[in-house]
Design a protein around this motif. Structure first.
Motif, PDB file in Angstrom:
ATOM      1  N   ALA A  49       8.330  -3.925  -1.273  1.00 39.55           N
ATOM      2  CA  ALA A  49       8.306  -2.868  -2.283  1.00 39.55           C
ATOM      3  C   ALA A  49       7.654  -1.609  -1.712  1.00 39.55           C
ATOM      4  O   ALA A  49       6.761  -1.682  -0.869  1.00 39.55           O
ATOM      5  N   LEU A  50       8.108  -0.460  -2.200  1.00 39.50           N
ATOM      6  CA  LEU A  50       7.628   0.828  -1.713  1.00 39.50           C
ATOM      7  C   LEU A  50       6.962   1.587  -2.850  1.00 39.50           C
ATOM      8  O   LEU A  50       7.507   1.666  -3.951  1.00 39.50           O
ATOM      9  N   ASP A  51       5.776   2.158  -2.561  1.00 36.28           N
ATOM     10  CA  ASP A  51       5.060   2.981  -3.535  1.00 36.28           C
ATOM     11  C   ASP A  51       4.761   4.319  -2.881  1.00 36.28           C
ATOM     12  O   ASP A  51       4.127   4.375  -1.827  1.00 36.28           O
ATOM     13  N   VAL A  52       5.240   5.406  -3.520  1.00 40.37           N
ATOM     14  CA  VAL A  52       5.028   6.754  -3.009  1.00 40.37           C
ATOM     15  C   VAL A  52       4.259   7.530  -4.069  1.00 40.37           C
ATOM     16  O   VAL A  52       4.756   7.724  -5.181  1.00 40.37           O
ATOM     17  N   ASP A  53       3.045   7.937  -3.728  1.00 42.48           N
ATOM     18  CA  ASP A  53       2.193   8.652  -4.683  1.00 42.48           C
ATOM     19  C   ASP A  53       2.513  10.141  -4.773  1.00 42.48           C
ATOM     20  O   ASP A  53       2.009  10.818  -5.653  1.00 42.48           O
ATOM     21  N   GLY A  54       3.322  10.636  -3.871  1.00 46.48           N
ATOM     22  CA  GLY A  54       3.733  12.043  -3.867  1.00 46.48           C
ATOM     23  C   GLY A  54       5.244  12.111  -3.944  1.00 46.48           C
ATOM     24  O   GLY A  54       5.866  11.471  -4.790  1.00 46.48           O
ATOM     25  N   ASP A  55       5.845  12.883  -3.021  1.00 45.87           N
ATOM     26  CA  ASP A  55       7.290  13.120  -3.014  1.00 45.87           C
ATOM     27  C   ASP A  55       7.995  12.229  -2.000  1.00 45.87           C
ATOM     28  O   ASP A  55       7.458  11.937  -0.926  1.00 45.87           O
TER      29      ASP A  55
ATOM     30  N   TYR B 154      14.392  -4.134  -2.814  1.00 42.34           N
ATOM     31  CA  TYR B 154      12.974  -3.958  -3.146  1.00 42.34           C
ATOM     32  C   TYR B 154      12.781  -2.766  -4.076  1.00 42.34           C
ATOM     33  O   TYR B 154      13.464  -1.753  -3.969  1.00 42.34           O
ATOM     34  N   SER B 155      11.809  -2.890  -4.968  1.00 47.55           N
ATOM     35  CA  SER B 155      11.529  -1.828  -5.931  1.00 47.55           C
ATOM     36  C   SER B 155      10.865  -0.640  -5.245  1.00 47.55           C
ATOM     37  O   SER B 155      10.207  -0.777  -4.212  1.00 47.55           O
ATOM     38  N   ILE B 156      11.040   0.525  -5.867  1.00 48.73           N
ATOM     39  CA  ILE B 156      10.422   1.764  -5.403  1.00 48.73           C
ATOM     40  C   ILE B 156       9.723   2.406  -6.593  1.00 48.73           C
ATOM     41  O   ILE B 156      10.347   2.603  -7.645  1.00 48.73           O
TER      42      ILE B 156
ATOM     43  N   LEU C 178       0.840  -1.195   0.000  1.00 44.58           N
ATOM     44  CA  LEU C 178       0.000   0.000   0.000  1.00 44.58           C
ATOM     45  C   LEU C 178       0.877   1.247   0.000  1.00 44.58           C
ATOM     46  O   LEU C 178       1.957   1.272   0.572  1.00 44.58           O
ATOM     47  N   SER C 179       0.383   2.279  -0.642  1.00 47.27           N
ATOM     48  CA  SER C 179       1.218   3.454  -0.893  1.00 47.27           C
ATOM     49  C   SER C 179       1.185   4.487   0.225  1.00 47.27           C
ATOM     50  O   SER C 179       0.215   4.593   0.967  1.00 47.27           O
TER      51      SER C 179
END
Length: 181
Positions: free
Chosen positions: A94-100, A122-124, A74-75
């Motif tokens: 894995a890391l998901d960042v919807d902003g900065d 892990y992917s970003i 989850l982001s």
């Protein structure tokens, strides 16, 4: 000290103000933490076994010791790595960042080592800007810029990327603020 979101009614916990957790924050399975736009500072580990709704907030890791992020896919919206003692924040998935994504001076973000399939870090995925004033350890991972705004900015801070993927759908320009290694 530690905050454990373990609601027995499977409801969502909504923040009503900014939250400062001096220890670990755990979201248990079948539970949801909705930041409702309020910011979260955390000095310990982030373990998400349930759901997290960022709603345009900023999560800041500001601990004095090693910290781990388990996001469960989850982001985050804005993510700020701001350790105070030159310690490291390690990804556990894995890391998901919807902003900065910001890595502050004297702080380190480590992509971790994927022990499940003995692969690289892990992917970003990041939809906003990458601002590194500290250190990023890639562990041979992939960082994907997948934003939809008109512009994205990358400040590497002298840290190298291993695999860098520009996969923006509507971004006209990606601006490099310094040299990429």
């Amino acid at each position: 000290y530690n905050l454990d979101i373990a609601n027995t009614s499977d409801d969502t916990v909504y923040l009503q103000d900014d939250l400062n957790v001096d220890g670990n924050l755990t979201i248990e399975e079948d539970n949801t933490l909705d930041a409702d736009g309020y910011d979260i500072n955390i000095a310990g580990n982030w373990t998400n076994n349930g759901a997290f709704n960022a709603n345009n907030n900023t999560v800041t890791f500001d601990g004095e010791g090693t910290q781990n992020i388990t996001s469960n896919g989850l982001s985050f919206y804005n993510l700020d790595i701001a350790n105070t003692s030159e310690t490291t924040v390690y990804l556990q998935d894995a890391l998901d960042v919807d902003g900065d994504l910001t890595i502050e001076e004297d702080s380190t973000l480590d992509a971790g080592e994927n022990e499940k399939d003995d692969s690289n870090g892990y992917s970003i995925n990041i939809a906003g800007n990458w601002d590194n004033q500290g250190e990023f350890v890639h562990n041979e991972n992939t960082v994907t810029f997948d934003g939809t705004d008109n512009e994205q900015y990358i400040t590497s801070g002298g840290s190298s990327f291993y695999n860098l993927d520009i996969a923006n759908t509507y971004v006209d320009t990606v601006y490099l603020q310094d040299a990429l290694d």
